[in-house]
Design a protein around this motif. Structure first.
Motif, PDB file in Angstrom:
ATOM      1  N   GLY A  33       0.754  -1.062  -0.058  1.00  0.00           N
ATOM      2  CA  GLY A  33      -0.012   0.020  -0.097  1.00  0.00           C
ATOM      3  C   GLY A  33       0.970   1.216   0.040  1.00  0.00           C
ATOM      4  O   GLY A  33       0.515   2.336   0.346  1.00  0.00           O
ATOM      5  N   VAL A  34       2.038   1.216  -0.393  1.00  0.00           N
ATOM      6  CA  VAL A  34       3.001   2.535  -0.117  1.00  0.00           C
ATOM      7  C   VAL A  34       3.578   2.387  -1.755  1.00  0.00           C
ATOM      8  O   VAL A  34       4.956   2.861  -1.554  1.00  0.00           O
ATOM      9  N   GLY A  35       3.106   1.893  -2.698  1.00  0.00           N
ATOM     10  CA  GLY A  35       3.714   2.105  -3.942  1.00  0.00           C
ATOM     11  C   GLY A  35       4.774   1.338  -4.169  1.00  0.00           C
ATOM     12  O   GLY A  35       5.086   0.129  -3.712  1.00  0.00           O
ATOM     13  N   VAL A  36       5.889   1.835  -4.806  1.00  0.00           N
ATOM     14  CA  VAL A  36       7.451   0.933  -4.976  1.00  0.00           C
ATOM     15  C   VAL A  36       7.936   0.838  -3.810  1.00  0.00           C
ATOM     16  O   VAL A  36       8.909   0.082  -3.780  1.00  0.00           O
ATOM     17  N   HIS A  37       7.669   1.385  -2.794  1.00  0.00           N
ATOM     18  CA  HIS A  37       8.365   1.129  -1.304  1.00  0.00           C
ATOM     19  C   HIS A  37       7.651  -0.143  -0.709  1.00  0.00           C
ATOM     20  O   HIS A  37       8.438  -0.523   0.094  1.00  0.00           O
ATOM     21  N   GLY A  38       6.774  -0.873  -1.376  1.00  0.00           N
ATOM     22  CA  GLY A  38       6.319  -2.223  -0.691  1.00  0.00           C
ATOM     23  C   GLY A  38       6.096  -2.979  -1.700  1.00  0.00           C
ATOM     24  O   GLY A  38       6.136  -2.573  -3.067  1.00  0.00           O
ATOM     25  N   LEU A  39       5.391  -4.148  -1.484  1.00  0.00           N
ATOM     26  CA  LEU A  39       5.001  -5.165  -2.508  1.00  0.00           C
ATOM     27  C   LEU A  39       3.592  -5.378  -2.135  1.00  0.00           C
ATOM     28  O   LEU A  39       3.157  -5.790  -1.036  1.00  0.00           O
ATOM     29  N   GLU A  40       2.542  -5.343  -3.134  1.00  0.00           N
ATOM     30  CA  GLU A  40       1.131  -5.360  -3.065  1.00  0.00           C
ATOM     31  C   GLU A  40       0.814  -6.979  -2.947  1.00  0.00           C
ATOM     32  O   GLU A  40       1.757  -7.792  -2.911  1.00  0.00           O
ATOM     33  N   LEU A  41      -0.080  -7.323  -2.408  1.00  0.00           N
ATOM     34  CA  LEU A  41      -0.457  -8.537  -2.016  1.00  0.00           C
ATOM     35  C   LEU A  41      -0.387  -9.612  -2.797  1.00  0.00           C
ATOM     36  O   LEU A  41      -0.425 -10.702  -2.775  1.00  0.00           O
ATOM     37  N   ASP A  42      -0.847  -8.960  -4.115  1.00  0.00           N
ATOM     38  CA  ASP A  42      -1.050 -10.046  -5.483  1.00  0.00           C
ATOM     39  C   ASP A  42       0.201  -9.592  -6.342  1.00  0.00           C
ATOM     40  O   ASP A  42       0.366 -10.168  -7.420  1.00  0.00           O
ATOM     41  N   GLN A  43       1.214  -8.958  -5.753  1.00  0.00           N
ATOM     42  CA  GLN A  43       2.414  -8.799  -6.537  1.00  0.00           C
ATOM     43  C   GLN A  43       3.396  -9.925  -6.574  1.00  0.00           C
ATOM     44  O   GLN A  43       3.853 -10.277  -5.443  1.00  0.00           O
ATOM     45  N   PRO A  44       3.653 -10.303  -7.651  1.00  0.00           N
ATOM     46  CA  PRO A  44       4.862 -11.558  -7.632  1.00  0.00           C
ATOM     47  C   PRO A  44       6.094 -10.835  -7.245  1.00  0.00           C
ATOM     48  O   PRO A  44       6.461  -9.853  -7.198  1.00  0.00           O
ATOM     49  N   LEU A  45       6.896 -11.831  -6.502  1.00  0.00           N
ATOM     50  CA  LEU A  45       8.151 -11.588  -5.954  1.00  0.00           C
ATOM     51  C   LEU A  45       9.424 -12.366  -5.991  1.00  0.00           C
ATOM     52  O   LEU A  45       8.923 -13.567  -6.460  1.00  0.00           O
ATOM     53  N   PHE A  46      10.417 -11.993  -5.778  1.00  0.00           N
ATOM     54  CA  PHE A  46      11.534 -12.876  -5.563  1.00  0.00           C
ATOM     55  C   PHE A  46      12.679 -12.718  -4.615  1.00  0.00           C
ATOM     56  O   PHE A  46      12.551 -11.171  -4.152  1.00  0.00           O
ATOM     57  N   ILE A  47      13.319 -13.262  -4.186  1.00  0.00           N
ATOM     58  CA  ILE A  47      14.527 -12.737  -3.408  1.00  0.00           C
ATOM     59  C   ILE A  47      15.719 -12.938  -3.949  1.00  0.00           C
ATOM     60  O   ILE A  47      16.172 -13.980  -4.554  1.00  0.00           O
ATOM     61  N   GLY A  48      16.450 -11.843  -3.757  1.00  0.00           N
ATOM     62  CA  GLY A  48      18.045 -11.933  -4.329  1.00  0.00           C
ATOM     63  C   GLY A  48      18.996 -11.785  -3.016  1.00  0.00           C
ATOM     64  O   GLY A  48      18.786 -11.197  -2.097  1.00  0.00           O
ATOM     65  N   PHE A  49      20.025 -12.415  -3.326  1.00  0.00           N
ATOM     66  CA  PHE A  49      21.060 -12.795  -2.289  1.00  0.00           C
ATOM     67  C   PHE A  49      22.505 -12.023  -3.023  1.00  0.00           C
ATOM     68  O   PHE A  49      22.728 -12.523  -4.129  1.00  0.00           O
ATOM     69  N   ARG A  50      23.016 -11.347  -2.081  1.00  0.00           N
ATOM     70  CA  ARG A  50      24.542 -10.562  -2.351  1.00  0.00           C
ATOM     71  C   ARG A  50      25.591 -11.192  -1.260  1.00  0.00           C
ATOM     72  O   ARG A  50      25.140 -11.183  -0.115  1.00  0.00           O
ATOM     73  N   ILE A  51      26.642 -11.689  -1.541  1.00  0.00           N
ATOM     74  CA  ILE A  51      27.737 -12.289  -1.020  1.00  0.00           C
ATOM     75  C   ILE A  51      29.118 -11.575  -1.544  1.00  0.00           C
ATOM     76  O   ILE A  51      29.693 -11.723  -2.415  1.00  0.00           O
ATOM     77  N   TYR A  52      29.547 -10.457  -0.611  1.00  0.00           N
ATOM     78  CA  TYR A  52      30.524  -9.657  -0.982  1.00  0.00           C
ATOM     79  C   TYR A  52      31.960  -9.993  -0.267  1.00  0.00           C
ATOM     80  O   TYR A  52      31.959 -10.251   0.821  1.00  0.00           O
ATOM     81  N   LEU A  53      32.948  -9.836  -1.170  1.00  0.00           N
ATOM     82  CA  LEU A  53      34.320  -9.667  -0.876  1.00  0.00           C
ATOM     83  C   LEU A  53      34.841 -10.816   0.047  1.00  0.00           C
ATOM     84  O   LEU A  53      34.675 -10.982   1.426  1.00  0.00           O
ATOM     85  N   GLU A  54      35.721 -11.937  -0.418  1.00  0.00           N
ATOM     86  CA  GLU A  54      36.342 -12.956   0.622  1.00  0.00           C
ATOM     87  C   GLU A  54      37.625 -12.153   1.007  1.00  0.00           C
ATOM     88  O   GLU A  54      38.382 -11.706   0.111  1.00  0.00           O
ATOM     89  N   ASN A  55      37.841 -11.949   2.375  1.00  0.00           N
ATOM     90  CA  ASN A  55      39.170 -11.576   2.777  1.00  0.00           C
ATOM     91  C   ASN A  55      40.294 -11.993   1.987  1.00  0.00           C
ATOM     92  O   ASN A  55      41.227 -11.333   1.544  1.00  0.00           O
ATOM     93  N   THR A  56      40.527 -13.396   1.899  1.00  0.00           N
ATOM     94  CA  THR A  56      41.610 -13.714   1.323  1.00  0.00           C
ATOM     95  C   THR A  56      41.940 -13.232  -0.131  1.00  0.00           C
ATOM     96  O   THR A  56      43.142 -13.033  -0.396  1.00  0.00           O
ATOM     97  N   THR A  57      41.163 -13.133  -0.950  1.00  0.00           N
ATOM     98  CA  THR A  57      41.349 -13.075  -2.237  1.00  0.00           C
ATOM     99  C   THR A  57      40.916 -11.554  -2.575  1.00  0.00           C
ATOM    100  O   THR A  57      41.332 -11.002  -3.874  1.00  0.00           O
ATOM    101  N   LYS A  58      39.998 -10.567  -1.628  1.00  0.00           N
ATOM    102  CA  LYS A  58      39.680  -9.379  -1.970  1.00  0.00           C
ATOM    103  C   LYS A  58      39.118  -9.290  -3.134  1.00  0.00           C
ATOM    104  O   LYS A  58      38.725  -8.383  -3.991  1.00  0.00           O
TER     105      LYS A  58
END
Length: 339
Positions: free
Chosen positions: A294-319
């Protein structure tokens, strides 16, 4: 880890945060040298100046209709000082100049820069049995619900792969591994909201929504890649699949320690995490995110399809980003009330 600043001159160890730095983005050695000389004459030491190479051997340089366009992204996160973070976002303390020579000069293009290589040979796969134990504990806790285990796959192609195939990688850097809840058989070549000639594999109809029934929610779980040593920062975010509006990100600082209530007798629980996505979180549920609507693009409507994205940043050893072949993919389960 590698940037040259007044706090880390010539890339030495030190404090790179809140420090003055210069970054030159160019395809040409001669231009780089001229800008460095101008910066030094203005009082900026060469030991705080960085060059980000645009490899013209793989790019369409120029100003014509078929020339490539470029963007540089700065993604700060986890501000220790919240007010300073808001000030930075609202009043970014940086100046950007686009430099064009007045006279024609002889080109001296950079070669493709040497890459920091992903991978150490050390994997997270010893945690697979623990992760399966966690999965079973989750399913047992919510055994009165219908279950849909969401497929997870690589989200963003490696930059050189995307450039060679002519597809939009949405930022083709090597600093992270990217995953998402998507099914390879459901890809469409063109996102419906892109009115351009750029192409990107897009989930046509993920058929996953999130209603406001108290028995409807998503559990995201997996290996805490920071705790395992394969990343310095990781997160997952929930997106609208139709317009890719990200509405909330959960970081490793948020979910650290969240699996121990599911696996109280397992010493490896500290390397795992569990987090709930729901429309209404129970009071006192520390590891739950209320997904707005109910807040436009700041939210997801009840019937809006969705996905989940994962980000895994920077391994210390390899930079650089961890190798996809060495990480255990994060997971997600959609729970619905039984009829």
């Amino acid at each position: 880890m590698v940037i040259k600043t007044e706090g880390t001159p010539d890339g030495s160890s030190g404090n790179p945060f809140n420090q003055t730095t210069v970054i030159i983005i160019t395809a040409d050695r001669g231009i780089d040298q001229r800008i460095r000389a101008a910066a030094q004459s203005a009082g900026y030491s060469d030991n705080i100046t960085n060059t980000q190479v645009l490899p013209s051997v793989m790019l369409n340089m120029g100003l014509g209709n078929t020339s490539d366009t470029f963007a540089s992204f700065i993604r700060p996160a986890l501000f220790n000082d919240t007010q300073a973070g808001e000030n930075y976002i609202n009043n970014t303390p940086a100046t950007v100049f686009r430099i064009t020579p007045n006279n024609t000069t002889e080109l001296d293009p950079y070669d493709y820069p040497e890459l920091r290589v992903r991978g150490t040979g050390q994997t997270e796969f010893d945690l697979m049995d623990d992760l399966e134990e966690l999965r079973i504990a989750i399913l047992n806790k919510y055994n009165e619900s219908n279950v849909t285990e969401l497929p997870v796959s690589m989200w963003v192609p490696v930059g050189s792969d995307a450039l060679q195939r002519g597809i939009n990688a949405l930022g083709p850097d090597n600093d992270a591994a990217y995953l998402w809840t998507a099914n390879q058989t459901m890809f469409s070549p063109t996102p419906p909201f892109y009115n351009t000639s750029l192409y990107y594999p897009f989930l046509r109809d993920p058929a996953i929504t999130l209603g406001n029934d108290t028995g409807e929610f998503i559990i995201v779980y997996g290996v805490n890649h920071v705790a395992s040593g394969k990343a310095t920062y990781s997160n997952f975010a929930i997106y609208g699949a139709d317009v890719w509006n990200g509405v909330g990100a959960i970081t490793d600082e948020d979910f650290n320690g969240s699996a121990e209530e599911y696996l109280p007798d397992n010493p490896n629980a500290k390397y795992l995490y569990v987090y709930k996505l729901a429309r209404n979180c129970s009071e006192g549920d520390q590891y739950c995110y209320e997904v707005p609507y109910g807040v436009g693009v700041h939210g997801l409507e009840l019937d809006q399809p969705l996905f989940i994205g994962f980000r895994i940043y920077l391994e210390n050893t390899t930079k650089t980003g961890p190798s996809y072949s060495e990480i255990v993919y994060d997971r997600a389960i959609k729970f619905d009330p039984k009829n």
